[in-house]
Write a protein that holds these residues in place. Structure first.
Motif, short mmCIF file in Angstrom:
data_model
loop_
_atom_site.label_atom_id
_atom_site.label_comp_id
_atom_site.label_asym_id
_atom_site.label_seq_id
_atom_site.Cartn_x
_atom_site.Cartn_y
_atom_site.Cartn_z
N UNK A 54 0.82 -1.21 0.00
CA UNK A 54 0.00 0.00 0.00
C UNK A 54 0.85 1.26 0.00
N UNK A 55 2.01 1.23 0.64
CA UNK A 55 2.87 2.41 0.67
C UNK A 55 3.71 2.54 -0.60
N UNK A 56 3.91 1.46 -1.30
CA UNK A 56 4.77 1.47 -2.48
C UNK A 56 4.00 1.48 -3.80
N UNK A 111 -3.66 0.32 -6.25
CA UNK A 111 -3.37 -0.44 -7.46
C UNK A 111 -2.50 -1.62 -7.03
N UNK A 112 -3.13 -2.77 -6.82
CA UNK A 112 -2.41 -3.95 -6.34
C UNK A 112 -1.94 -4.74 -7.55
N UNK A 113 -0.71 -4.50 -7.97
CA UNK A 113 -0.19 -5.12 -9.18
C UNK A 113 0.79 -6.23 -8.86
N UNK A 114 0.97 -7.12 -9.83
CA UNK A 114 1.90 -8.23 -9.66
C UNK A 114 3.33 -7.72 -9.50
N UNK A 115 3.69 -6.64 -10.20
CA UNK A 115 5.05 -6.11 -10.10
C UNK A 115 5.39 -5.63 -8.71
N UNK A 116 4.48 -4.86 -8.11
CA UNK A 116 4.72 -4.37 -6.74
C UNK A 116 4.71 -5.53 -5.76
N UNK A 117 3.82 -6.49 -5.96
CA UNK A 117 3.78 -7.65 -5.08
C UNK A 117 5.13 -8.36 -5.06
N UNK A 164 5.04 -16.20 3.24
CA UNK A 164 5.05 -15.03 2.36
C UNK A 164 5.31 -15.45 0.92
N UNK A 165 6.14 -16.45 0.74
CA UNK A 165 6.45 -16.93 -0.61
C UNK A 165 5.21 -17.51 -1.30
N UNK A 166 4.27 -18.03 -0.51
CA UNK A 166 3.09 -18.66 -1.09
C UNK A 166 1.95 -17.68 -1.38
N UNK A 167 2.05 -16.45 -0.88
CA UNK A 167 0.95 -15.50 -1.03
C UNK A 167 0.75 -15.13 -2.49
N UNK A 168 -0.51 -15.13 -2.92
CA UNK A 168 -0.86 -14.81 -4.29
C UNK A 168 -1.61 -13.49 -4.35
N UNK A 169 -1.55 -12.84 -5.51
CA UNK A 169 -2.13 -11.51 -5.67
C UNK A 169 -3.64 -11.53 -5.42
N UNK A 170 -4.35 -12.50 -5.94
CA UNK A 170 -5.80 -12.55 -5.75
C UNK A 170 -6.16 -12.72 -4.28
N UNK A 171 -5.37 -13.51 -3.56
CA UNK A 171 -5.63 -13.69 -2.13
C UNK A 171 -5.41 -12.39 -1.36
#
Length: 398
Positions: A54-56, A111-117, A164-171
């Protein structure tokens, strides 16, 4: 000390505005009343990772949120705990309304994007790696695992590297949407309240779902016991603690006083024996962590690995039958209230106090003045015993 104004009827998110007329700095914060204990299976560590994202993340104009806030001449950061997530900025008071708008959009319209994730996933994993290698840091995770075994309150707030490695963007998106209805605002400083109210009335927080409480789930049962984490380090961390009051429990005001008596002041029970008399530790401090349905007190000590056994043995002996005079309790109550008063001189600390007590704990009429008066009123009979059983965690030593 500021004069708080509770503004519950403005928009969907409740707000507390603490005005300090003439103050040059204002701290602005937006909150979610949900933390690591609210994470569903498969999203462990997700709240902390979401905080970073959220901050980035970028705004509609393409600028990063943290850059927009720093461009206002201030600083920005965020905190994740077991029961809340907060984004905040300290800025010149004339920029507070702009900062509130930036933070509100970051929380409500990210904007929750895969790149920032992926970028922040790597940063968070590095943060967790460093913490796991530091006995003075990881010992607190060991303690909470003992305190609340098998309960979400006992998990590390940031999760593990593997989780943290298992976290997915949709989740993460689902996790974020699930708690938007628990958003709130706390502001403290010299900003014009009318400017802030205009942001609340017209900004993205006004369009959020109606305010809803977050279910903390099953209340935890206290565990206790002992655990030791072996690390190849030349310093060891020790944490001893026990059950304490929840946010809204009537006896909770005694805890700041008890913490002063145990290890706060230079003449406190453990400080006097373990630092001043025996020289076994240099750094030690107490803290009481309240939650909505539970609480834990703990004392942290840093010592050499070869001294861990002696520190634990002597500390547990002292905690078994503490003795204080009425004069000592009165002095500790005065100091505990005084330290809270000094802490709240900073607008950020006052924001965090109102956020935790008024918003997270669900006591909207909480005031700093009332808290101070209750602490100062604590007397000897209120401190008849130290609740147990103890949880004793150590980390360090090959």
């Amino acid at each position: 000390m500021s004069r708080p104004v509770h503004v519950a009827e403005r928009g969907a998110a409740p707000a507390w505005l603490a005005h300090r007329p003439g103050a040059a700095v204002t701290t602005v914060s937006v909150w979610l009343r949900a933390g690591s204990r609210h994470e569903r299976p498969g999203t462990e560590g997700g709240t902390h990772l979401l905080e970073h994202i959220l901050m980035q993340t970028t705004s509609a104009g393409g600028e990063r949120v943290v850059d927009l806030l720093e461009d206002l001449g201030g600083e920005a950061n965020a905190i994740t705990s077991r029961e809340h997530l907060v984004l905040y900025a300290r800025v010149p008071s004339q920029e507070a309304a702009t900062a509130l708008d930036v933070l509100a959009r970051a929380l409500a319209e990210p904007v929750l994007s895969a790149g920032v994730l992926e970028a922040e996933r790597t940063v968070v994993q590095e943060e967790l790696r460093l913490a796991a290698a530091d006995p003075l840091d990881v010992v607190h995770d060991v303690f909470f695992g003992l305190a609340y075994p098998g309960h979400p309150l006992g998990r590390p707030v940031g999760g593990t590297i593997e989780e943290v490695d298992r976290l997915e963007l949709d989740a993460l998106r689902d996790h974020h949407r699930r708690f938007l209805g628990s958003a709130g605002v706390v502001v403290c400083g010299g900003a014009d309240p009318d400017d802030l109210l205009r942001v609340l009335d017209k900004g993205p927080l006004a369009a959020l779902p109606p305010w809803q409480d977050t279910d903390p789930g099953e209340p935890p049962a206290w565990g206790g016991g002992r655990d030791a984490l072996r690390l190849n380090a030349d310093t060891a961390g020790v944490v001893l603690g026990g059950p304490a009051a929840a946010y809204r429990d009537p006896p909770r005001h005694r805890w700041p006083v008890l913490m002063e008596l145990l290890a706060g002041a230079s003449s406190a029970l453990l400080t006097e024996e373990l630092r001043n008399r025996r020289g076994l530790c240099y750094e030690l401090w107490p803290v009481m962590a309240p939650y909505r349905d539970a609480g834990a007190w703990r004392v942290f000590l840093a010592t050499a690995p070869e001294h861990v056994g002696e520190v634990v043995a002597r500390a547990t002996d002292l905690l078994a039958e503490p003795r204080w005079t009425e004069a000592e309790v009165t002095r500790a109550a005065r100091r505990a209230a005084g330290l809270l008063r000094l802490e709240a001189e900073q607008s950020l600390e006052e924001v965090l106090l109102y956020g935790k007590h008024a918003l997270v704990a669900g006591t909207p009429h909480w005031t700093l003045a009332g808290e101070l008066a209750a602490i100062e009123a604590v007397r000897g009979p209120d401190l008849a015993e130290i609740p147990g059983p103890l949880a004793v965690a150590t980390a360090g030593g090959a």
